[in-house]
Design a protein around this motif. Sequence first.
Motif, PDB file in Angstrom:
ATOM      1  N   SER A 123      -6.997 -13.013 -26.161  1.00  0.00           N
ATOM      2  CA  SER A 123      -6.116 -14.141 -25.566  1.00  0.00           C
ATOM      3  C   SER A 123      -4.799 -14.067 -26.564  1.00  0.00           C
ATOM      4  CB  SER A 123      -7.103 -15.237 -25.578  1.00  0.00           C
ATOM      5  OG  SER A 123      -7.703 -15.985 -26.165  1.00  0.00           O
ATOM      6  N   THR A 124      -5.301 -14.770 -27.735  1.00  0.00           N
ATOM      7  CA  THR A 124      -4.777 -14.224 -28.915  1.00  0.00           C
ATOM      8  C   THR A 124      -4.674 -12.831 -30.175  1.00  0.00           C
ATOM      9  OG1 THR A 124      -5.788 -15.451 -30.163  1.00  0.00           O
ATOM     10  CG2 THR A 124      -4.289 -17.098 -29.187  1.00  0.00           C
ATOM     11  N   HIS A 182      -2.893 -19.819 -24.376  1.00  0.00           N
ATOM     12  CA  HIS A 182      -5.104 -18.542 -25.078  1.00  0.00           C
ATOM     13  C   HIS A 182      -5.884 -18.813 -24.277  1.00  0.00           C
ATOM     14  CE1 HIS A 182      -3.104 -17.909 -29.007  1.00  0.00           C
ATOM     15  NE2 HIS A 182      -2.690 -19.411 -28.813  1.00  0.00           N
ATOM     16  N   LYS A 183      -5.781 -18.838 -22.490  1.00  0.00           N
ATOM     17  CA  LYS A 183      -6.770 -18.536 -21.952  1.00  0.00           C
ATOM     18  C   LYS A 183      -7.706 -17.119 -21.658  1.00  0.00           C
ATOM     19  CE  LYS A 183      -4.608 -19.857 -18.220  1.00  0.00           C
ATOM     20  NZ  LYS A 183      -3.401 -20.461 -19.299  1.00  0.00           N
ATOM     21  N   SER A 198       1.410  -7.730 -22.484  1.00  0.00           N
ATOM     22  CA  SER A 198       1.077  -7.175 -23.795  1.00  0.00           C
ATOM     23  C   SER A 198       1.527  -6.780 -23.969  1.00  0.00           C
ATOM     24  CB  SER A 198      -0.016  -7.331 -24.179  1.00  0.00           C
ATOM     25  OG  SER A 198      -0.561  -6.597 -23.063  1.00  0.00           O
ATOM     26  N   PRO A 199       1.784  -4.762 -23.183  1.00  0.00           N
ATOM     27  CA  PRO A 199       2.286  -3.759 -23.587  1.00  0.00           C
ATOM     28  C   PRO A 199       3.736  -4.230 -24.508  1.00  0.00           C
ATOM     29  CG  PRO A 199       1.230  -3.242 -22.372  1.00  0.00           C
ATOM     30  CD  PRO A 199       1.162  -4.493 -21.960  1.00  0.00           C
ATOM     31  N   VAL A 227     -15.187 -23.875 -27.939  1.00  0.00           N
ATOM     32  CA  VAL A 227     -14.386 -23.952 -26.556  1.00  0.00           C
ATOM     33  C   VAL A 227     -14.696 -22.543 -25.787  1.00  0.00           C
ATOM     34  CG1 VAL A 227     -11.327 -23.405 -26.033  1.00  0.00           C
ATOM     35  CG2 VAL A 227     -11.801 -25.545 -26.740  1.00  0.00           C
ATOM     36  N   ARG A 228     -14.703 -22.068 -24.486  1.00  0.00           N
ATOM     37  CA  ARG A 228     -14.424 -21.101 -24.426  1.00  0.00           C
ATOM     38  C   ARG A 228     -13.653 -19.647 -23.916  1.00  0.00           C
ATOM     39  NH1 ARG A 228     -16.384 -19.815 -17.701  1.00  0.00           N
ATOM     40  NH2 ARG A 228     -16.956 -17.739 -18.227  1.00  0.00           N
ATOM     41  N   GLY A 229     -14.222 -18.889 -24.838  1.00  0.00           N
ATOM     42  CA  GLY A 229     -13.334 -17.977 -25.239  1.00  0.00           C
ATOM     43  C   GLY A 229     -12.877 -17.907 -26.681  1.00  0.00           C
ATOM     44  N   HIS A 230     -12.916 -19.050 -27.755  1.00  0.00           N
ATOM     45  CA  HIS A 230     -12.194 -19.307 -28.618  1.00  0.00           C
ATOM     46  C   HIS A 230     -13.588 -19.674 -28.854  1.00  0.00           C
ATOM     47  CE1 HIS A 230      -9.448 -20.632 -25.494  1.00  0.00           C
ATOM     48  NE2 HIS A 230      -8.076 -20.322 -26.636  1.00  0.00           N
ATOM     49  N   THR A 231     -13.213 -19.391 -30.890  1.00  0.00           N
ATOM     50  CA  THR A 231     -14.182 -19.788 -31.958  1.00  0.00           C
ATOM     51  C   THR A 231     -13.710 -20.301 -32.760  1.00  0.00           C
ATOM     52  OG1 THR A 231     -13.851 -18.510 -33.579  1.00  0.00           O
ATOM     53  CG2 THR A 231     -15.265 -17.240 -31.822  1.00  0.00           C
ATOM     54  N   GLN A 232     -14.254 -20.962 -33.640  1.00  0.00           N
ATOM     55  CA  GLN A 232     -14.234 -22.566 -34.245  1.00  0.00           C
ATOM     56  C   GLN A 232     -13.871 -22.648 -35.650  1.00  0.00           C
ATOM     57  OE1 GLN A 232     -18.400 -22.912 -36.301  1.00  0.00           O
ATOM     58  NE2 GLN A 232     -19.310 -23.302 -34.115  1.00  0.00           N
TER      59      GLN A 232
END
Length: 848
Positions: A397-398, A130-131, A49-50, A114-119
């Motif tokens: 993740s994003t 996007h894990k 990511s850097p 979804v785990r780690g995601h939102t609506q």
Amino acid sequence: MPVDSRVSQVRHLLRELLAGREDPESFFCFCVSILGHQETRVRFRELISPITYVHHQLHSQLLSIYQEYFLRDVDDELELALALSLVNTNQTSTQQPVPRSYAQLASATPAAPVRGHTQGMDTNISMGTHKTPGWTGKSPNVPKTPDRPKESVTNKTATSENKGKAEATSSLANDNDSQEKLDADNQSEMSRKSRRRRQRKRQQQLLKSPSSPRPILMWFRRDLRLLDNPALIGCLELGGPVIPLFLWNDQEEEGPGVTVATGGACKYWLHQALVCLNQALERIGSHLLTVKAEPSSAEVLQRLVKETGAGTVVATALYEPWLKERDEGVASTLQQQGISWQLHHSYCLRDPYTVTTQGVGLRGIGSVSHFMSCCQQNPTGAQGTPLDAPPTLPVPSTWPTGCPLEQLGLARMPRRKDGTTVDWAVNIRRDWDFTEEGAHARLEAFLQDGVYRYEKESGRADAPNTSCVSPYLHWGQLSPRWLLWDARAARCRSPKFQRKLAWRDLAYWQLTLFPDLPWESLRPPYKALRWSSERAHLRVWQKGTTGYPLVDAAMRQLWQTGWMNNYMRHVVASFLVAYLHLPWQEGYRWFQDTLVDADVAIDAMMWQNGGMSGLDHWNFVMHPVDAAMTCDPIGTYVRRWCPELAPLPDELIHKPWKCPTSILRRAGVVLGQTYPERVVTDLEERRTQSLRDVAEVRQRFKEYVDQHSGCDLVPLPDRLVEEALGSTGEVLRCGSRFLLPVITRMEFKHQTADPDKADGRGNPYNAVLKGYVSRKRDETIAFLNERDFTASVMHESTQQRERAERHHCLLEGLPASPSSATSRGRPRRTPSKDPYSIVPGGVAMPQR
């Protein structure tokens, strides 16, 4: 091998990749061999990511390799989960027809988070990109099974699939319509690309986990630090991935009217501070997202919440009334959408909206002693110990879309007609370290040396006896709690230094009580003061060309470095108000534009007090020459910022108009050419006129003057009236405001009581700050004057004439002639009452 050691090896390989000594595919293979299959799946996106913005193309290439490698595993795990679900379905309901394809099974499965995601997130985004850390790629409803080799899993899946197809084919063999549907399904399954697209579309619903926390938006405003940042620690306590965010909207930050909340120097410091904050965040695995908040911060936050699926917005409290109103509107909007809003107080030692006068009263309001009594009488909780910086920061993740820092326009430089840039901040960059480490280094240097001289010599302009941490405090790179804690830990025995933080909190308390503090005088009579309209005087004051070396040196230091110490701010403010008769609002606006620590609350409070209209009158007026004897006795400060006067002797550098012509000639100083003439010459007359103006408005507005004490009366805000009287009902029903006597300078009271006799010299309460003038200085000046032959002869003849006249009066028994000091035979260049009037040769003839 420990995880940290393996991560360090990968980061070393990343540096080798950036240097061109490794190719992307080899780098990814090394990551898998070092970290392992599962650890690479979880941490690879975080490790690269850097380089997201600096090496965007390389980052995209690494992501594509990562997705290609793990996408095959995701498909296999998904097929396994679907096959197991198919077996369970057959066991529980034998009458239910079996779906003939995975796409139909996915469409029949109810949607789940979804785990780690939102609506609010886009469901078209691939799960492979996007894990979140800890994601295993398995459905939470699937029972655990022992790990098997990939080949056996594939065979089992294929067997189950063929069995389902055979049963479906036999049951629909005699149905032509069903046979056509089966052929269509088989044809669809022949396309691997189409099947993958349908699988990716349903992955978020099939593999959701409701226990995964939602992202958190950490809104940085004026808290640009990692150390002792309660809002940042509060984000970690929530347990979700943190998105550091900085929003900028010029109109919201500027405030109403002519507040000038953030001037040019402040914006430049902010730009550099944001760069340093981003670097600090990158060291703990994250980075700062900058966004131009148009049309408003509220709308941008709503967009970011929808884009990221964030469940909480965290920030530190701001106390300016217009910013507090904005935050209340943002909080209301977010809470209506089910988004949590958290504010942490750390910008001041005390929340100004919680300070009350109960048990203390209103007598002495506006002074720091009264404010400290209010804080001691009504404590709102312990300050606590400073917080350490987080060692790491969980990342999402994003990342949402932002904009480059340059697009905010904070460090925009003007351009000349030929296209070249005017870099007016070159000296600011040279003199300041904008990092958080630089703030603590400067504080540590002060606590080791300058603090021991601060109590008695903090006003010295020629020595580093002040901390110079005010810009870091203003932008939150250093917390006031950390400063106070370090000062006490260093056994700082300077009450004056620690009281500076109380002055800072007092300024914000006054701003919360009087929102119009930056532009309107608090004492109603002083709104009608007669001010000068000479704009040329304002320009020479701003440029540092007034002809008074101490004032000019201070204003040039301000322009070049964006800073001056507190004593010099008093000097230039007194000169603008008391001697140039210019309104204090002009000085406030100039300070706000040129100071790197420009603070609306502090500048407005101090300029109101210096402009004779605040809650606490200054009981002094800085004389531009006498004050120099205290803060710059040998001219070191003036020589640095006014180098054209450097060759002058120490005794005359603060008053070059008194310097003999021969010395001026040898020093290469030509008044009016190499150094400007004085903008005003009769300082005493200007001070007297200032007192007359104050007496006049106090006579005109007697209803705002207490007839018993002679103090000015100030209308109080309803909040203070309620605290003092318990209710404002009776006062408001009368249609009037509660008037409170406030601190008033003694010379104003005396001037109002006897305006005809009490002029500037005869007033026993004259507030001009007298510097020290030693006998040695007078003797040195006399010696220098004797070296100038013309001045010496003229001075000697004048003294002989005055001695003869005094002897004659003494022999005849007559009183001394009052006109002896102003006789016509006395050589004088300008008929003036100024005690520093010039005679030919530069001899000063003081007024008697």
